[in-house]
Design a protein around this motif. Structure first.
Motif, mmCIF file in Angstrom:
data_model
loop_
_atom_site.group_PDB
_atom_site.id
_atom_site.type_symbol
_atom_site.label_atom_id
_atom_site.label_comp_id
_atom_site.label_asym_id
_atom_site.label_seq_id
_atom_site.Cartn_x
_atom_site.Cartn_y
_atom_site.Cartn_z
ATOM 1 N N PRO A 1 45.051 48.470 49.551
ATOM 2 C CA PRO A 1 43.714 49.060 49.699
ATOM 3 C C PRO A 1 42.710 48.409 48.764
ATOM 4 C CG PRO A 1 45.409 50.766 49.509
ATOM 5 C CD PRO A 1 46.074 49.469 49.184
ATOM 6 N N ARG A 2 41.488 48.235 49.247
ATOM 7 C CA ARG A 2 40.507 47.428 48.532
ATOM 8 C C ARG A 2 40.295 47.862 47.077
ATOM 9 N NH1 ARG A 2 36.815 43.850 49.927
ATOM 10 N NH2 ARG A 2 37.171 44.214 52.143
ATOM 11 N N LEU A 3 40.058 49.134 46.858
ATOM 12 C CA LEU A 3 39.740 49.593 45.508
ATOM 13 C C LEU A 3 40.906 49.334 44.556
ATOM 14 C CD1 LEU A 3 37.649 50.938 43.707
ATOM 15 C CD2 LEU A 3 38.603 53.166 44.358
ATOM 16 N N GLU A 4 42.118 49.634 45.007
ATOM 17 C CA GLU A 4 43.287 49.409 44.170
ATOM 18 C C GLU A 4 43.538 47.920 43.943
ATOM 19 O OE1 GLU A 4 45.559 51.588 42.535
ATOM 20 O OE2 GLU A 4 43.752 52.789 42.805
ATOM 21 N N VAL A 5 43.292 47.125 44.966
ATOM 22 C CA VAL A 5 43.474 45.680 44.833
ATOM 23 C C VAL A 5 42.511 45.117 43.796
ATOM 24 C CG1 VAL A 5 43.015 43.483 46.008
ATOM 25 C CG2 VAL A 5 44.518 45.171 47.058
ATOM 26 N N ASP A 6 41.273 45.562 43.820
ATOM 27 C CA ASP A 6 40.301 45.065 42.841
ATOM 28 C C ASP A 6 40.760 45.361 41.417
ATOM 29 O OD1 ASP A 6 38.704 44.075 44.849
ATOM 30 O OD2 ASP A 6 37.290 45.761 44.836
ATOM 31 N N ARG A 7 41.263 46.556 41.198
ATOM 32 C CA ARG A 7 41.728 46.933 39.857
ATOM 33 C C ARG A 7 42.956 46.127 39.444
ATOM 34 N NH1 ARG A 7 41.322 53.400 41.162
ATOM 35 N NH2 ARG A 7 39.063 53.655 40.824
ATOM 36 N N ALA A 8 43.901 46.028 40.380
ATOM 37 C CA ALA A 8 45.128 45.300 40.068
ATOM 38 C C ALA A 8 44.844 43.815 39.825
ATOM 39 C CB ALA A 8 46.133 45.468 41.206
ATOM 40 N N PHE A 9 43.908 43.258 40.592
ATOM 41 C CA PHE A 9 43.605 41.844 40.440
ATOM 42 C C PHE A 9 42.911 41.572 39.109
ATOM 43 C CE2 PHE A 9 40.925 38.057 41.262
ATOM 44 C CZ PHE A 9 41.944 37.145 41.461
ATOM 45 N N GLU A 10 42.026 42.450 38.702
ATOM 46 C CA GLU A 10 41.374 42.261 37.396
ATOM 47 C C GLU A 10 42.402 42.273 36.276
ATOM 48 O OE1 GLU A 10 38.275 41.358 36.847
ATOM 49 O OE2 GLU A 10 38.106 41.267 39.037
ATOM 50 N N HIS A 11 43.418 43.129 36.427
ATOM 51 C CA HIS A 11 44.492 43.155 35.430
ATOM 52 C C HIS A 11 45.261 41.835 35.433
ATOM 53 C CE1 HIS A 11 48.778 43.981 34.380
ATOM 54 N NE2 HIS A 11 48.213 44.564 33.343
ATOM 55 N N LEU A 12 45.581 41.320 36.621
ATOM 56 C CA LEU A 12 46.278 40.031 36.705
ATOM 57 C C LEU A 12 45.440 38.918 36.104
ATOM 58 C CD1 LEU A 12 47.957 39.736 40.239
ATOM 59 C CD2 LEU A 12 49.092 40.002 38.020
ATOM 60 N N LEU A 13 44.167 38.902 36.457
ATOM 61 C CA LEU A 13 43.293 37.831 36.006
ATOM 62 C C LEU A 13 43.188 37.817 34.485
ATOM 63 C CD1 LEU A 13 41.880 35.789 37.809
ATOM 64 C CD2 LEU A 13 39.792 37.155 37.635
ATOM 65 N N ALA A 14 43.067 39.003 33.897
ATOM 66 C CA ALA A 14 42.990 39.087 32.438
ATOM 67 C C ALA A 14 44.283 38.595 31.803
ATOM 68 C CB ALA A 14 42.694 40.526 32.014
ATOM 69 N N GLY A 15 45.408 38.954 32.409
ATOM 70 C CA GLY A 15 46.689 38.527 31.862
ATOM 71 C C GLY A 15 46.905 37.031 31.968
ATOM 72 N N VAL A 16 46.489 36.451 33.082
ATOM 73 C CA VAL A 16 46.624 35.008 33.256
ATOM 74 C C VAL A 16 45.736 34.277 32.259
ATOM 75 C CG1 VAL A 16 46.106 33.098 34.838
ATOM 76 C CG2 VAL A 16 47.330 35.125 35.677
ATOM 77 N N ALA A 17 44.510 34.774 32.100
ATOM 78 C CA ALA A 17 43.604 34.143 31.132
ATOM 79 C C ALA A 17 44.186 34.181 29.721
ATOM 80 C CB ALA A 17 42.247 34.841 31.177
ATOM 81 N N ALA A 18 44.799 35.310 29.371
ATOM 82 C CA ALA A 18 45.383 35.445 28.038
ATOM 83 C C ALA A 18 46.603 34.545 27.860
ATOM 84 C CB ALA A 18 45.780 36.903 27.797
ATOM 85 N N SER A 19 47.245 34.146 28.954
ATOM 86 C CA SER A 19 48.442 33.313 28.857
ATOM 87 C C SER A 19 48.122 31.878 28.455
ATOM 88 C CB SER A 19 49.177 33.309 30.205
ATOM 89 O OG SER A 19 48.445 32.539 31.163
ATOM 90 N N GLY A 20 46.884 31.449 28.699
ATOM 91 C CA GLY A 20 46.484 30.106 28.328
ATOM 92 C C GLY A 20 46.706 29.056 29.396
ATOM 93 N N PHE A 21 47.264 29.423 30.539
ATOM 94 C CA PHE A 21 47.467 28.459 31.615
ATOM 95 C C PHE A 21 46.154 28.226 32.360
ATOM 96 C CE2 PHE A 21 51.780 30.302 31.245
ATOM 97 C CZ PHE A 21 52.486 29.131 30.979
ATOM 98 N N PRO A 22 45.917 27.005 32.840
ATOM 99 C CA PRO A 22 44.728 26.766 33.672
ATOM 100 C C PRO A 22 44.849 27.573 34.970
ATOM 101 C CG PRO A 22 45.772 24.694 33.008
ATOM 102 C CD PRO A 22 46.715 25.785 32.647
ATOM 103 N N PHE A 23 43.735 28.116 35.436
ATOM 104 C CA PHE A 23 43.801 28.915 36.654
ATOM 105 C C PHE A 23 42.443 28.893 37.353
ATOM 106 C CE2 PHE A 23 42.101 31.785 33.483
ATOM 107 C CZ PHE A 23 41.156 32.546 34.182
ATOM 108 N N GLU A 24 42.466 29.279 38.605
ATOM 109 C CA GLU A 24 41.230 29.430 39.364
ATOM 110 C C GLU A 24 41.441 30.494 40.436
ATOM 111 O OE1 GLU A 24 41.094 25.860 42.425
ATOM 112 O OE2 GLU A 24 41.765 25.158 40.432
ATOM 113 N N PRO A 25 40.528 31.455 40.548
ATOM 114 C CA PRO A 25 40.647 32.445 41.639
ATOM 115 C C PRO A 25 40.572 31.765 42.986
ATOM 116 C CG PRO A 25 39.083 33.167 39.945
ATOM 117 C CD PRO A 25 39.405 31.731 39.649
ATOM 118 N N MET A 26 41.347 32.262 43.936
ATOM 119 C CA MET A 26 41.371 31.700 45.274
ATOM 120 C C MET A 26 40.407 32.459 46.179
ATOM 121 S SD MET A 26 45.494 31.082 45.663
ATOM 122 C CE MET A 26 45.307 30.063 47.129
#
Length: 259
Positions: free
Chosen positions: A232-257
């Motif tokens: 569901p859209r609202l839950e996906v937005d929240r879950a994705f922001e959590h993933l994005l923050a975690g990936v950024a903190a990991s230090g790996f290069p990344f780009e949203p698709m």
């Protein structure tokens, strides 16, 4: 109560069966699964499961016994003919503990199409589990059948696919959901094990979405990981922001698709 009585229920579980030993041996290629997925997607629905099975009455009976007991909506393709290798009608009856009986409407349709040539063999295709209703066949008038939210179609796509549409329109006109959305990030130079803690935390915190992790290699041999969530859209937005923050903190290069 069956799902047909609660067809707008967002918790309805939908499954698909593709039946025929010729599929498993490679003599025929299945086209039904992709089509079912496509047709359900127009209603915002997805399959919970799909099974390929040979023409094995015992195995078919065991699986159908489970799906009938669970109250699922099931679309089944193949194995409803009258030759000895077709076992689906018999297995459905056995799974429900019911006899096969000749359905008068199905018999009448076969007689109308074939006249005296309906007997003695073609009419066997009108034998369904007792209490079944017919699914009209727009191609040759040899009906398929439905019973307890299980819908059994022939293996020929040109027959089965319009019959599937008829069943959806007739039995489940209101079974629709808001389509799920998907968001993902492409993480470079990372393996799944290096982001496993983040994935586990995401799954624990956001129970209504489905996380996916798809590793691959770039043309230069470097690792990359498509990491995302669907639901569901609202839950996906929240879950994705959590993933994005975690990936950024990991230090790996990344780009949203792009969605």
């Amino acid at each position: 109560m069956t799902r047909a009585a609660t067809q707008s229920d967002s918790a309805a579980v939908v499954g698909a069966l593709v039946i025929g030993s010729e599929i498993l041996t490679g003599k025929r290629q299945d086209k039904h699964l992709a089509h079912v997925i496509e047709r359900l997607a127009t209603r915002g629905l997805t399959l919970a499961y799909a099974h390929y099975l040979g023409d094995d009455r015992a195995r078919l009976t065991a699986l159908l016994r489970d799906t009938f007991a669970q109250g699922d909506i099931v679309f089944s393709f193949g194995g409803i003919g009258a030759t000895p290798d077709d076992q689906t009608r018999q297995a459905a009856a056995a799974a429900l503990g019911l006899p096969l009986t000749r359905h008068p409407e199905a018999v009448e349709a076969i007689e109308r199409k074939f006249g005296a040539a309906a007997y003695p063999n073609r009419v066997l295709m009108a034998e369904f589990p007792e209490g079944a209703t017919i699914v009209p066949n727009p191609v040759n008038n040899v009906a398929a059948f439905s019973i307890r939210d299980h819908h059994f179609f022939p293996g020929f796509p040109q027959m089965a696919w319009p019959m599937l549409d008829w069943v959806l329109a007739t039995h489940y006109p209101d079974l629709r959901r808001e389509p799920d959305v998907e968001r993902a990030v492409l993480v470079r130079e990372a393996g799944e094990s290096q982001l496993l803690a983040l994935m586990n935390e995401n799954v624990e915190r956001f129970r209504r979405v489905q996380l996916f992790s798809l590793p691959s290699f770039a043309a230069d041999g470097s690792r990359r990981l498509e990491l995302g969530v669907r639901g569901p859209r609202l839950e996906v937005d929240r879950a994705f922001e959590h993933l994005l923050a975690g990936v950024a903190a990991s230090g790996f290069p990344f780009e949203p698709m792009e969605p």
